[in-house]
Design a protein around this motif. Structure first.
Motif, PDB file in Angstrom:
ATOM      1  N   TRP A 120       6.168  15.479 -41.180  1.00 22.74           N
ATOM      2  CA  TRP A 120       5.185  14.981 -40.210  1.00 22.74           C
ATOM      3  C   TRP A 120       5.995  14.494 -39.011  1.00 22.74           C
ATOM      4  O   TRP A 120       6.967  13.741 -39.175  1.00 22.74           O
ATOM      5  N   THR A 121       5.590  14.895 -37.828  1.00 23.77           N
ATOM      6  CA  THR A 121       6.428  14.603 -36.657  1.00 23.77           C
ATOM      7  C   THR A 121       6.336  13.155 -36.194  1.00 23.77           C
ATOM      8  O   THR A 121       7.274  12.655 -35.575  1.00 23.77           O
ATOM      9  N   GLY A 122       5.200  12.483 -36.450  1.00 19.67           N
ATOM     10  CA  GLY A 122       5.032  11.141 -35.886  1.00 19.67           C
ATOM     11  C   GLY A 122       4.204  10.254 -36.789  1.00 19.67           C
ATOM     12  O   GLY A 122       4.463  10.168 -37.979  1.00 19.67           O
ATOM     13  N   ALA A 123       3.229   9.584 -36.232  1.00 13.31           N
ATOM     14  CA  ALA A 123       2.336   8.724 -36.999  1.00 13.31           C
ATOM     15  C   ALA A 123       0.924   8.878 -36.426  1.00 13.31           C
ATOM     16  O   ALA A 123       0.748   9.419 -35.333  1.00 13.31           O
ATOM     17  N   ASN A 124      -0.063   8.386 -37.177  1.00 15.23           N
ATOM     18  CA  ASN A 124      -1.454   8.527 -36.723  1.00 15.23           C
ATOM     19  C   ASN A 124      -1.848   7.367 -35.806  1.00 15.23           C
ATOM     20  O   ASN A 124      -2.863   6.708 -36.023  1.00 15.23           O
ATOM     21  N   THR A 125      -1.037   7.129 -34.805  1.00 18.31           N
ATOM     22  CA  THR A 125      -1.242   5.956 -33.957  1.00 18.31           C
ATOM     23  C   THR A 125      -1.333   6.362 -32.488  1.00 18.31           C
ATOM     24  O   THR A 125      -0.773   7.372 -32.074  1.00 18.31           O
ATOM     25  N   LEU A 126      -2.021   5.535 -31.733  1.00 21.19           N
ATOM     26  CA  LEU A 126      -2.196   5.808 -30.307  1.00 21.19           C
ATOM     27  C   LEU A 126      -0.927   5.541 -29.522  1.00 21.19           C
ATOM     28  O   LEU A 126      -0.725   6.102 -28.451  1.00 21.19           O
ATOM     29  N   LYS A 127      -0.110   4.642 -30.027  1.00 17.63           N
ATOM     30  CA  LYS A 127       1.160   4.337 -29.391  1.00 17.63           C
ATOM     31  C   LYS A 127       2.265   4.640 -30.377  1.00 17.63           C
ATOM     32  O   LYS A 127       2.094   4.464 -31.578  1.00 17.63           O
ATOM     33  N   ASN A 128       3.416   4.997 -29.848  1.00 16.92           N
ATOM     34  CA  ASN A 128       4.538   5.280 -30.734  1.00 16.92           C
ATOM     35  C   ASN A 128       5.824   5.231 -29.916  1.00 16.92           C
ATOM     36  O   ASN A 128       6.007   6.025 -28.991  1.00 16.92           O
ATOM     37  N   ALA A 129       6.687   4.301 -30.237  1.00 17.49           N
ATOM     38  CA  ALA A 129       7.987   4.196 -29.557  1.00 17.49           C
ATOM     39  C   ALA A 129       9.080   4.170 -30.618  1.00 17.49           C
ATOM     40  O   ALA A 129       9.978   3.345 -30.591  1.00 17.49           O
ATOM     41  N   THR A 130       8.970   5.116 -31.560  1.00 20.39           N
ATOM     42  CA  THR A 130       9.810   5.122 -32.750  1.00 20.39           C
ATOM     43  C   THR A 130      10.603   6.417 -32.819  1.00 20.39           C
ATOM     44  O   THR A 130      10.137   7.420 -33.357  1.00 20.39           O
ATOM     45  N   GLY A 131      11.783   6.428 -32.229  1.00 13.71           N
ATOM     46  CA  GLY A 131      12.605   7.638 -32.246  1.00 13.71           C
ATOM     47  C   GLY A 131      12.129   8.668 -31.237  1.00 13.71           C
ATOM     48  O   GLY A 131      11.187   8.421 -30.480  1.00 13.71           O
TER      49      GLY A 131
ATOM     50  N   GLY B 236       0.873   4.258 -40.067  1.00  7.88           N
ATOM     51  CA  GLY B 236       1.401   3.703 -38.830  1.00  7.88           C
ATOM     52  C   GLY B 236       2.891   3.914 -38.739  1.00  7.88           C
ATOM     53  O   GLY B 236       3.484   4.675 -39.505  1.00  7.88           O
ATOM     54  N   THR B 237       3.516   3.230 -37.787  1.00  8.33           N
ATOM     55  CA  THR B 237       4.958   3.371 -37.634  1.00  8.33           C
ATOM     56  C   THR B 237       5.591   2.089 -37.088  1.00  8.33           C
ATOM     57  O   THR B 237       4.900   1.106 -36.818  1.00  8.33           O
ATOM     58  N   LEU B 238       6.921   2.119 -36.953  1.00  8.33           N
ATOM     59  CA  LEU B 238       7.693   0.894 -36.757  1.00  8.33           C
ATOM     60  C   LEU B 238       7.441   0.230 -35.408  1.00  8.33           C
ATOM     61  O   LEU B 238       7.342  -0.980 -35.312  1.00  8.33           O
ATOM     62  N   SER B 239       7.403   1.044 -34.362  1.00  8.11           N
ATOM     63  CA  SER B 239       7.266   0.454 -33.033  1.00  8.11           C
ATOM     64  C   SER B 239       6.203   1.154 -32.220  1.00  8.11           C
ATOM     65  O   SER B 239       6.197   2.379 -32.088  1.00  8.11           O
ATOM     66  N   GLY B 240       5.314   0.369 -31.647  1.00  2.00           N
ATOM     67  CA  GLY B 240       4.280   0.898 -30.766  1.00  2.00           C
ATOM     68  C   GLY B 240       4.740   1.025 -29.332  1.00  2.00           C
ATOM     69  O   GLY B 240       4.387   1.978 -28.637  1.00  2.00           O
ATOM     70  N   GLU B 241       5.535   0.043 -28.878  1.00  2.48           N
ATOM     71  CA  GLU B 241       5.868   0.051 -27.448  1.00  2.48           C
ATOM     72  C   GLU B 241       7.182  -0.642 -27.106  1.00  2.48           C
ATOM     73  O   GLU B 241       7.567  -0.658 -25.937  1.00  2.48           O
ATOM     74  N   HIS B 242       7.865  -1.221 -28.075  1.00  2.00           N
ATOM     75  CA  HIS B 242       9.120  -1.914 -27.769  1.00  2.00           C
ATOM     76  C   HIS B 242      10.347  -1.052 -28.001  1.00  2.00           C
ATOM     77  O   HIS B 242      11.435  -1.383 -27.534  1.00  2.00           O
ATOM     78  N   GLY B 243      10.183   0.008 -28.735  1.00  2.00           N
ATOM     79  CA  GLY B 243      11.326   0.860 -29.066  1.00  2.00           C
ATOM     80  C   GLY B 243      12.061   0.350 -30.294  1.00  2.00           C
ATOM     81  O   GLY B 243      11.800  -0.747 -30.805  1.00  2.00           O
ATOM     82  N   ILE B 244      12.998   1.165 -30.747  1.00  2.00           N
ATOM     83  CA  ILE B 244      13.790   0.862 -31.942  1.00  2.00           C
ATOM     84  C   ILE B 244      15.075   0.129 -31.564  1.00  2.00           C
ATOM     85  O   ILE B 244      15.444  -0.867 -32.181  1.00  2.00           O
ATOM     86  N   GLY B 245      15.732   0.642 -30.533  1.00  2.00           N
ATOM     87  CA  GLY B 245      16.922  -0.019 -29.998  1.00  2.00           C
ATOM     88  C   GLY B 245      17.948  -0.347 -31.063  1.00  2.00           C
ATOM     89  O   GLY B 245      18.321   0.489 -31.893  1.00  2.00           O
ATOM     90  N   TRP B 246      18.386  -1.598 -31.041  1.00  2.00           N
ATOM     91  CA  TRP B 246      19.441  -2.071 -31.927  1.00  2.00           C
ATOM     92  C   TRP B 246      18.852  -2.755 -33.154  1.00  2.00           C
ATOM     93  O   TRP B 246      19.342  -2.571 -34.270  1.00  2.00           O
ATOM     94  N   VAL B 247      17.773  -3.509 -32.979  1.00  2.00           N
ATOM     95  CA  VAL B 247      17.350  -4.392 -34.068  1.00  2.00           C
ATOM     96  C   VAL B 247      16.466  -3.722 -35.115  1.00  2.00           C
ATOM     97  O   VAL B 247      16.352  -4.209 -36.226  1.00  2.00           O
ATOM     98  N   GLN B 248      15.821  -2.609 -34.745  1.00  2.00           N
ATOM     99  CA  GLN B 248      14.941  -1.974 -35.733  1.00  2.00           C
ATOM    100  C   GLN B 248      15.586  -0.759 -36.395  1.00  2.00           C
ATOM    101  O   GLN B 248      14.992  -0.139 -37.282  1.00  2.00           O
ATOM    102  N   LYS B 249      16.773  -0.367 -35.940  1.00  2.00           N
ATOM    103  CA  LYS B 249      17.285   0.938 -36.369  1.00  2.00           C
ATOM    104  C   LYS B 249      17.513   1.018 -37.886  1.00  2.00           C
ATOM    105  O   LYS B 249      17.360   2.078 -38.475  1.00  2.00           O
TER     106      LYS B 249
END
Lengths: 470, 470
Positions: free
Chosen positions: A182-193, B419-432
C-alpha cells in the motif's frame, strides 16, 4: 525488447493462476486487446489474462518477471496516448474482472475500489449515497477508474475539483517484482516519507499495477446552471475564460469548442438541435454548481456581466435536465465525431489558462505551415486544449513527415508558454518522442532511474513514456 | 556519517560563493541555526551560509557534493520534527535571503516565489490582489513557504482547501549534485512523465533544495462565520466532526482542542477571555467561509442542528473580526503554551476522520499504561491529532524509556485505524525510528533507493526520514 514466443510451460502456469476460462490466445481476442482509442494503432499481445484478485495479479507478474516477459496492464481501452498497447507483445493483463467497489465509507467520505470499475458506475454508486467523485473524463461511460489513476485523468469538472491525483489517498500496488504494497494511508493529510502514491498516479502502468484504490469523496452538490456561449472570435472565447476567474467565480466546468467541433458533433449525433450563427467561431460551455440555486443564478449573472466585454451571439441557458444532458452529450462526443470524420492525431497540450489564445494561435500557425487542418476543443478552464489534427485529404507522405514537425512546433510553443505536453491523456506510446521538448536529459534520466528501481527487468508496460534513445 | 572539520580551503570557496557577509562560523550563530522548534533538541552545523540566488545554492551544493559534506537546508526553523537540524554537522544552508515573491500572476491565479518568504507575508501579498493561498500552518507568521513545501505542511484550512501539495504546480530544485531542474510545468493539469513535483513536496529537503515555487491560487473568499463549541465529552466532539460532513457541509476549519489545551493557552496568553464551563472536556472551533454571508449563516444553522445530537454547553458565535482573531490566536498559540508549560514530545498522528475518537482513546490508554499525561488538539476535520506528551513530573528514566513504548503503541493503533505517523509535521529526525510501523522493509527500501538516485553521496539533509538500520 523483441517479443519472443511465450513457452507452453509459461502459458500453463498462467492458466493455473487465472483458470482456463480467463486465459486467451485466440487471434480475435488478441487483436481486440491490441488497441485502445489511440489513432488507428494496433499492437497485439501474445496472451490475454483476466485475473480476479490481487494475489492472481501478483502471481502473474512474478512469473513474468522470472521469465522477463512484458506485461501490459489494460483497463477500459479508452486511452488516447497508446498506454495500453502491447507494443512488445507479451502478456496483456486486463483488469476487467477486478471490478468490485469494495466499500463506500460514508462516514469518512471515502471509497475503496478495484481498478476495473467503470468510472461512471463508481460515480453513480457514490452519488446514490449523497457523495461526489468529481472526476469525469469524457469517456467515463466506458473507461476504468484504474486507467484514470494510471493516466492521472482529468475531465470537465477538473477546473473546480481537480484531477484524479487530487482524490487518490492510497493505492494497493503489485510491483513489477510481484510484491504488494500500500503506497500511503487512508488519510487526507500525509507527511510520512516520500509520496509514492503521487509517484504512482500518472505513471501509466510502468511502475506497478494498481489493484485497490482509496479515493476521497465530497458531499454531492445538489444544483447547477449551464450556459452555452457562442463567440464570434475564438481568441475572445479563450480570453473570457481567464476573465471569469478574475471576477471571483470558479465555474465547475468551462469547456471550449471550436465551430467545427460543435458542428461535426451535432451532425455526428444527428439529434442535438443547437442553433449556430453563421459567424460564430467558438463556444464556451460554462457550468456553476453548488447547493443554493439562487446563488448559482447570481453567479450566472456575474458571468454574463463579464461576457459583455466580448463579441458574443445569444447565450443558451440550459434549464432542464434534458437540455443539460443534451449539451454534455454533445461535448463528450466531440472526440468520437472527429474520429468518425477522418484519420486524426490528437495532442493534449496544456498551458496556464491565460495563455490559451496563444496556444490556439500556435496550433493554427503550425497547421498553415505544414498544411494540416485542426479541430480544437477541451478544458479551457485548465488551459488544456485537445488538438485534433485531421488527415482529411493530406498525402500519406505529408501525414508521416510534415505533421510531426508541426506537432514539435506546437509543443515547443506550449513549453515556452510554461505549459507541457499532456494535461490528462498521458504520454504513453504516441507522445514519447516529444518528451525531450519538455525535459532535459538529466531530468529524463532521473525518471528512468526511478523506473529501474521499481522494475529492474523492464517488464511492466515497456516502451511507454520514455523516448527510445534514453 | 561523522562530522569532520570543514577545511579552510572549502570555507574559502564557500565565502567566495556567498560573500564575506553571508558566511558564519561564530559559535552563537552556529548554535542559533542548530535548533528548530522540535522539543529541546540542538545540533549545530559547522558553518552557516546564506545564499542569495539559485546559482549560489547550486555552487554551494556542488562544492559540498565534491567534498561529501552534509548540507542541511534551513527555513524559518519552526519545524516540529527536527527536519532542519544539522544532525551530522556540515553546512547549514539558510534560505532566508531567498526571500522574494517573484511574480503574482493574477491572470493565471498563480504566484512564483522564492522559498524564504514567510508564509503569512505571501498570503497577505496575494490577498492584496484578491487572491487566496489557503494553506495556513499555525506558525504562518514565522515559517517559510519553502519549509512548507519540504514538510507538505497543512493548517487549519486544509479540511476544505487541502495542504501544501495541493497548491504546488512546479518547483525549481537544486539537486544534490548541484544541477538545477524545474520539476513540472505551470499548469493545473499535468500527465507528462512521473510526477517529480509531488515527489519533492514533503521530501523534507532530502532530494533537493527548492529555490523557486509556483503555487496555484484561488479567488479570495470574502466572508466567514466562526463558532466555538464546548463539549461535555471529548469523544462526542470527535464524533460531531464526521456528522457535520455527512450533513453535506464542508467547513473551512474544524479544529479540536482538549480542555487543557484551551485553558493552558488562555493562561499563557493572559488576554483571551473564553469562559469554560466546569464540565467541558473539549472544544470544536468551526469556521465556514464563502462569498455570501446569508448562506454562511444558513450553514451555521445547519451545523447547530447537527450539534443538537450531542451534549454541548453554550456555543460562542464570533461576530466581529476582533473576536475571530482572538479565537484564532488562542488556537494558534496552543503549541507554544504547551511548550512553555513543560518539556514535551509532540506526535502528529493522522487517521480517517471518523476514527478520531478511537485515536484519542488509544492515546489516553497509552498514557495510562506508561504513566504520561497528554494534551491533544489539532485538525479534527482531517483526522490529524497533535499529541503533546507532557514530561511534567516524570523521571528522566521514564521519559527516556517508557514514553517511546507509549508512542509506539499510539502509532500502532494509528496504522491499524488506516492512518499514519505524520499528517503535516514530517518525519524528520524525531519520528524516523517509528517508520517501520507504517512501512515494511521493501517499501522503505524503495524510498531509500529513490534517495540514492537523487543523492548518491547522501550529502543532502542526511539522517532524516529513514530509520538508522536501513
Amino acid at each position: 525488447m523483441i517479443p519472443e514466443n511465450i513457452s507452453n510451460e509459461v502459458l500453463n502456469e498462467l492458466q493455473n493462476i487465472v483458470g482456463t476460462d480467463y486465459l486467451f490466445v485466440d487471434a480475435n481476442v488478441l487483436s481486440d486487446y491490441g488497441h485502445d482509442e489511440t489513432e488507428d494503432l494496433s499492437f497485439a499481445p501474445q496472451v490475454v489474462v483476466k485475473p480476479k484478485s490481487t494475489s492472481e495479479v501478483s502471481a502473474i507478474v512474478t512469473l513474468a518477471n522470472q521469465h522477463q516477459i512484458p506485461v501490459t496492464p489494460i483497463g477500459g481501452r479508452t486511452g488516447l496516448s497508446g498506454g495500453a498497447l502491447s507494443v512488445y507483445g507479451g502478456i496483456a493483463l486486463s483488469t476487467e474482472r477486478l471490478n468490485q467497489i469494495i466499500a463506500i465509507d460514508a462516514k469518512n467520505l471515502q471509497v475503496t475500489t478495484q481498478p476495473g470499475v467503470i468510472t461512471e458506475v463508481l460515480r453513480d454508486a457514490v452519488a446514490a449515497q449523497g457523495l461526489f467523485y468529481p472526476v469525469d473524463p469524457s469517456s467515463q461511460g466506458s473507461c476504468f477508474i484504474g486507467g484514470n489513476v494510471a493516466e492521472n485523468s482529468g475531465g470537465a469538472r477538473a477546473v473546480k475539483y481537480g484531477v484524479t491525483k487530487d482524490y487518490v489517498l492510497n493505492l494497493e500496488v503489485v510491483l513489477p517484482t510481484g510484491e504488494i504494497i500500500w503506497t500511503g494511508a487512508n488519510t487526507l493529510k500525509n507527511a510520512t516519507g516520500y509520496n509514492l502514491t503521487q509517484l504512482l498516479v500518472g505513471s501509466e502502468g510502468t511502475l506497478g499495477i494498481v489493484t485497490q484504490i482509496v479515493l476521497k469523496l465530497l458531499p454531492l452538490p445538489t444544483a447547477n446552471v449551464l450556459l452555452l456561449v457562442p463567440f464570434y472570435k475564438a481568441e475572445q472565447a479563450c480570453e473570457a475564460v481567464s476573465a471569469i476567474f478574475r471576477a471571483g467565480i470558479t465555474p465547475s466546468a468551462l469547456e471550449f469548442m471550436e465551430r467545427d467541433a460543435i458542428t461535426w458533433t451535432a451532425n455526428y449525433l444527428g439529434e442535438v438541435n443547437v442553433p449556430i450563427g453563421d459567424n460564430v467561431q467558438a463556444h464556451l460551455l460554462i457550468e456553476v454548481d453548488g447547493n443554493y440555486p439562487d446563488i448559482l443564478f447570481q453567479e450566472a449573472e456575474k458571468i454574463m456581466h463579464v461576457l459583455e466585454a466580448y463579441e458574443i451571439d445569444e447565450v443558451l441557458f440550459a434549464d432542464t435536465d434534458e437540455q443539460k444532458n443534451a449539451l454534455w452529450k454533445l461535448r463528450r462526443a466531440v472526440s468520437e465525431a472527429v474520429k468518425a470524420n477522418s484519420i486524426y492525431k490528437e495532442e493534449d497540450a496544456v498551458v496556464p489558462r491565460y495563455e490559451l489564445p496563444n496556444l490556439l494561435t500556435a496550433v493554427k500557425k503550425a497547421g498553415e505551415k505544414y498544411g494540416f487542418q485542426s479541430v480544437c476543443y477541451g478544458h479551457a478552464g485548465d488551459g488544456n486544449l485537445h488538438i485534433n489534427i485531421i488527415k482529411g485529404n493530406m498525402s500519406d507522405e505529408a501525414w508521416q513527415n510534415e505533421v510531426p514537425k508541426g506537432i514539435t512546433e506546437i509543443f515547443e510553443a506550449t513549453v515556452a508558454l510554461k505549459g507541457t505536453l499532456s494535461g490528462e491523456h498521458g504520454i504513453g506510446w504516441v507522445q514519447k518522442r516529444y518528451m525531450p521538448i519538455a525535459f532535459n536529459a538529466l531530468h529524463l534520466q532521473l525518471m528512468k532511474q526511478i523506473k529501474n528501481i521499481f522494475d529492474p527487468n523492464n517488464i511492466l508496460n515497456p516502451g511507454k513514456i520514455f523516448p527510445d534513445e534514453i
